[in-house]
Write a protein that holds these residues in place. Structure first.
Motif, PDB file in Angstrom:
ATOM      1  N   ASP A 279      39.475  44.217 -24.551  1.00  0.00           N
ATOM      2  CA  ASP A 279      39.463  43.307 -25.698  1.00  0.00           C
ATOM      3  C   ASP A 279      40.504  43.771 -26.733  1.00  0.00           C
ATOM      4  O   ASP A 279      41.253  42.957 -27.292  1.00  0.00           O
ATOM      5  CB  ASP A 279      38.042  43.303 -26.280  1.00  0.00           C
ATOM      6  CG  ASP A 279      37.841  42.239 -27.332  1.00  0.00           C
ATOM      7  OD1 ASP A 279      38.846  41.680 -27.805  1.00  0.00           O
ATOM      8  OD2 ASP A 279      36.686  41.988 -27.710  1.00  0.00           O
ATOM      9  N   LEU A 280      40.580  45.073 -26.976  1.00  0.00           N
ATOM     10  CA  LEU A 280      41.549  45.594 -27.955  1.00  0.00           C
ATOM     11  C   LEU A 280      42.983  45.410 -27.458  1.00  0.00           C
ATOM     12  O   LEU A 280      43.865  44.997 -28.212  1.00  0.00           O
ATOM     13  CB  LEU A 280      41.287  47.079 -28.227  1.00  0.00           C
ATOM     14  CG  LEU A 280      40.019  47.394 -29.022  1.00  0.00           C
ATOM     15  CD1 LEU A 280      39.745  48.893 -29.014  1.00  0.00           C
ATOM     16  CD2 LEU A 280      40.149  46.891 -30.463  1.00  0.00           C
ATOM     17  N   ALA A 281      43.208  45.698 -26.183  1.00  0.00           N
ATOM     18  CA  ALA A 281      44.565  45.603 -25.623  1.00  0.00           C
ATOM     19  C   ALA A 281      45.064  44.158 -25.652  1.00  0.00           C
ATOM     20  O   ALA A 281      46.259  43.910 -25.807  1.00  0.00           O
ATOM     21  CB  ALA A 281      44.588  46.139 -24.196  1.00  0.00           C
ATOM     22  N   ARG A 282      44.145  43.200 -25.529  1.00  0.00           N
ATOM     23  CA  ARG A 282      44.509  41.775 -25.574  1.00  0.00           C
ATOM     24  C   ARG A 282      45.227  41.431 -26.882  1.00  0.00           C
ATOM     25  O   ARG A 282      46.078  40.545 -26.924  1.00  0.00           O
ATOM     26  CB  ARG A 282      43.247  40.911 -25.418  1.00  0.00           C
ATOM     27  CG  ARG A 282      43.485  39.409 -25.564  1.00  0.00           C
ATOM     28  CD  ARG A 282      42.189  38.632 -25.394  1.00  0.00           C
ATOM     29  NE  ARG A 282      41.124  39.165 -26.231  1.00  0.00           N
ATOM     30  CZ  ARG A 282      40.926  38.833 -27.496  1.00  0.00           C
ATOM     31  NH1 ARG A 282      41.690  37.944 -28.087  1.00  0.00           N
ATOM     32  NH2 ARG A 282      39.938  39.387 -28.196  1.00  0.00           N
ATOM     33  N   THR A 283      44.883  42.150 -27.956  1.00  0.00           N
ATOM     34  CA  THR A 283      45.536  41.921 -29.239  1.00  0.00           C
ATOM     35  C   THR A 283      47.054  42.098 -29.122  1.00  0.00           C
ATOM     36  O   THR A 283      47.819  41.426 -29.794  1.00  0.00           O
ATOM     37  CB  THR A 283      44.987  42.924 -30.280  1.00  0.00           C
ATOM     38  OG1 THR A 283      43.580  42.863 -30.224  1.00  0.00           O
ATOM     39  CG2 THR A 283      45.460  42.601 -31.669  1.00  0.00           C
ATOM     40  N   GLY A 284      47.477  43.018 -28.249  1.00  0.00           N
ATOM     41  CA  GLY A 284      48.913  43.252 -28.062  1.00  0.00           C
ATOM     42  C   GLY A 284      49.532  42.241 -27.114  1.00  0.00           C
ATOM     43  O   GLY A 284      50.590  41.683 -27.374  1.00  0.00           O
ATOM     44  N   SER A 285      48.832  41.995 -26.007  1.00  0.00           N
ATOM     45  CA  SER A 285      49.313  41.021 -25.025  1.00  0.00           C
ATOM     46  C   SER A 285      48.154  40.727 -24.068  1.00  0.00           C
ATOM     47  O   SER A 285      47.420  41.649 -23.680  1.00  0.00           O
ATOM     48  CB  SER A 285      50.549  41.591 -24.323  1.00  0.00           C
ATOM     49  OG  SER A 285      50.354  41.793 -22.974  1.00  0.00           O
ATOM     50  N   ALA A 286      47.973  39.445 -23.744  1.00  0.00           N
ATOM     51  CA  ALA A 286      46.775  39.078 -22.964  1.00  0.00           C
ATOM     52  C   ALA A 286      46.766  39.743 -21.592  1.00  0.00           C
ATOM     53  O   ALA A 286      45.714  40.139 -21.087  1.00  0.00           O
ATOM     54  CB  ALA A 286      46.665  37.563 -22.828  1.00  0.00           C
ATOM     55  N   SER A 287      47.955  39.897 -20.983  1.00  0.00           N
ATOM     56  CA  SER A 287      47.972  40.516 -19.656  1.00  0.00           C
ATOM     57  C   SER A 287      47.518  41.985 -19.724  1.00  0.00           C
ATOM     58  O   SER A 287      47.036  42.532 -18.738  1.00  0.00           O
ATOM     59  CB  SER A 287      49.361  40.415 -19.033  1.00  0.00           C
ATOM     60  OG  SER A 287      50.319  40.988 -19.878  1.00  0.00           O
ATOM     61  N   ALA A 288      47.654  42.612 -20.913  1.00  0.00           N
ATOM     62  CA  ALA A 288      47.222  44.008 -21.076  1.00  0.00           C
ATOM     63  C   ALA A 288      45.706  44.132 -20.928  1.00  0.00           C
ATOM     64  O   ALA A 288      45.200  45.181 -20.510  1.00  0.00           O
ATOM     65  CB  ALA A 288      47.666  44.545 -22.430  1.00  0.00           C
ATOM     66  N   ALA A 289      44.988  43.042 -21.241  1.00  0.00           N
ATOM     67  CA  ALA A 289      43.527  43.070 -21.087  1.00  0.00           C
ATOM     68  C   ALA A 289      43.164  43.377 -19.632  1.00  0.00           C
ATOM     69  O   ALA A 289      42.148  44.013 -19.340  1.00  0.00           O
ATOM     70  CB  ALA A 289      42.938  41.735 -21.511  1.00  0.00           C
ATOM     71  N   ARG A 290      44.040  42.961 -18.682  1.00  0.00           N
ATOM     72  CA  ARG A 290      43.766  43.175 -17.249  1.00  0.00           C
ATOM     73  C   ARG A 290      44.122  44.587 -16.798  1.00  0.00           C
ATOM     74  O   ARG A 290      43.545  45.109 -15.849  1.00  0.00           O
ATOM     75  CB  ARG A 290      44.546  42.148 -16.405  1.00  0.00           C
ATOM     76  CG  ARG A 290      44.223  40.691 -16.724  1.00  0.00           C
ATOM     77  CD  ARG A 290      44.929  39.763 -15.734  1.00  0.00           C
ATOM     78  NE  ARG A 290      46.328  40.068 -15.605  1.00  0.00           N
ATOM     79  CZ  ARG A 290      47.342  39.236 -15.894  1.00  0.00           C
ATOM     80  NH1 ARG A 290      47.090  38.019 -16.313  1.00  0.00           N
ATOM     81  NH2 ARG A 290      48.588  39.608 -15.730  1.00  0.00           N
TER      82      ARG A 290
END
Ligand code: PMV
Length: 328
Positions: free
Chosen positions: A136-147
């Motif tokens: 959830d936090l990584a999504r703030t930077g880029s949605a693909s990072a959420a994966r």
């Protein structure tokens, strides 16, 4: 003595693509606030064999260096603010990040970059957050990072705040992904800008959203059966339709180079010869080819013969991020 946290994360390669954020004009405002919720579901494999290594320590102010170059603070401001709020800390961070593959060239370096950053900063703040919260936090930077917070095969549903793991890397050990690096040059337009331009400028955007939702169950079913041909067909449709939507934006967006098309054509010929080589392309000119281990060498030789400048990186379903705390 000060402490440093070192995290290594692998990029997330979408088999079914995320392209577009939820909402209308609101999406743009939310994206600035780091909401980044995807309008399409994405299904991805985390790429073992390539990675980002990020070292984080406490600092006076937030600073991110990528391969020694200080990055624009604006790109990271919302991420750090949200991270501090979530962790309940006043810490600031200095991060040094290195990719062992070309950065900002459509090889999903933002996915591994933000995943490693979220994991490293949380550890430095003394917290070992569950992967879902880091996602959830990584999504703030880029949605693909959420994966990228998960290893193996990963799903980020449309509208979701966090991704979830479907199967670990051991689920399909024979799967290979041959990354064909067409150029090391940075891409001319960021995925963030290109996505927004597609949403606002393509008459086919709605169709793209519909088609993605329909492709997901097909791809999931094929993946569950480890059926490369069925999966490959859905993979081909997902990237082709994503690029068709981009190409129909105003002005049109085209990331492909002549060598990109040559690799696509070589894969098509290989398939005609009965060799499973299924390509996919993200926001850049590079091509990633899905295949089985037994066919890897043959595909490698064929693509290698196209152009001596083509760099080939063999990858496989890879692990979740790993962190280590070191005293300096
Ligand atoms: O997460 P972003 O903003 O880097 O966008 C990623 C978009 C694609 O790589 C093209 C597709 C995807 O699902 O990773």
């Amino acid at each position: 003595m000060s402490v440093e946290v070192v995290c290594r994360a692998s990029p997330s390669l979408a088999l079914i693509k995320y392209w577009g954020k939820t909402g209308g004009g609101e999406a743009r405002r939310r994206s600035r606030r780091g909401d980044n919720r995807p309008a399409t579901p994405s299904l991805a494999v985390t790429l073992g064999g390539v990675s980002t290594e990020t070292r984080v320590r406490e600092a006076e102010r937030d600073e991110v260096y990528l391969d020694g170059v200080l990055q624009d603070a604006e790109r990271f401001a919302v991420f750090f603010e949200r991270l501090r709020r979530h962790l309940g800390t006043g810490l600031h961070f200095r991060a040094e990040s290195h990719n062992d593959f070309p950065s900002a060239a459509g090889l999903a370096s933002s996915s591994s970059g933000f995943a490693a950053l979220a994991a490293a900063c949380s550890r430095l703040a003394g917290r070992e957050l569950p992967a879902g919260e880091l996602s959830d936090l990584a999504r703030t930077g880029s949605a693909s990072a959420a994966r990228s917070l998960f290893g193996g095969f990963v799903l980020l549903p449309a509208g979701a705040r966090r991704a979830r793991a479907l199967w670990g890397p051991e689920f399909w050990p024979e799967l290979r992904i041959l990354v064909a690096v067409v150029t090391r040059a940075a891409k001319p337009i960021s995925s963030r800008q290109a996505m927004e331009a597609t949403r606002t400028g393509s008459p086919y955007y709605r169709q793209w959203l519909k088609s993605s939702a329909a492709l997901l169950p097909r791809a999931l079913e094929a993946l569950e059966r480890r059926d490369l041909e069925q999966l490959g067909e859905a993979v081909l449709l997902s990237y082709s339709r994503m690029h068709a939507a981009m190409l129909s934006a105003s002005p049109p967006i085209l990331y492909w180079l002549p060598l990109t098309v040559a690799v696509i054509d070589a894969c098509r010929r290989l398939r005609q010869e009965g060799i499973g080589a299924w390509e996919t392309i993200d926001a850049g000119p590079q091509v990633k080819v899905l295949c089985l281990e037994r066919d890897l060498e043959r595909i490698r030789r064929r693509l290698g013969g196209l152009d001596s400048s083509l760099e080939l990186l063999p990858c496989y379903p890879g692990p979740a991020p790993r962190c280590e705390v070191r005293e300096r």
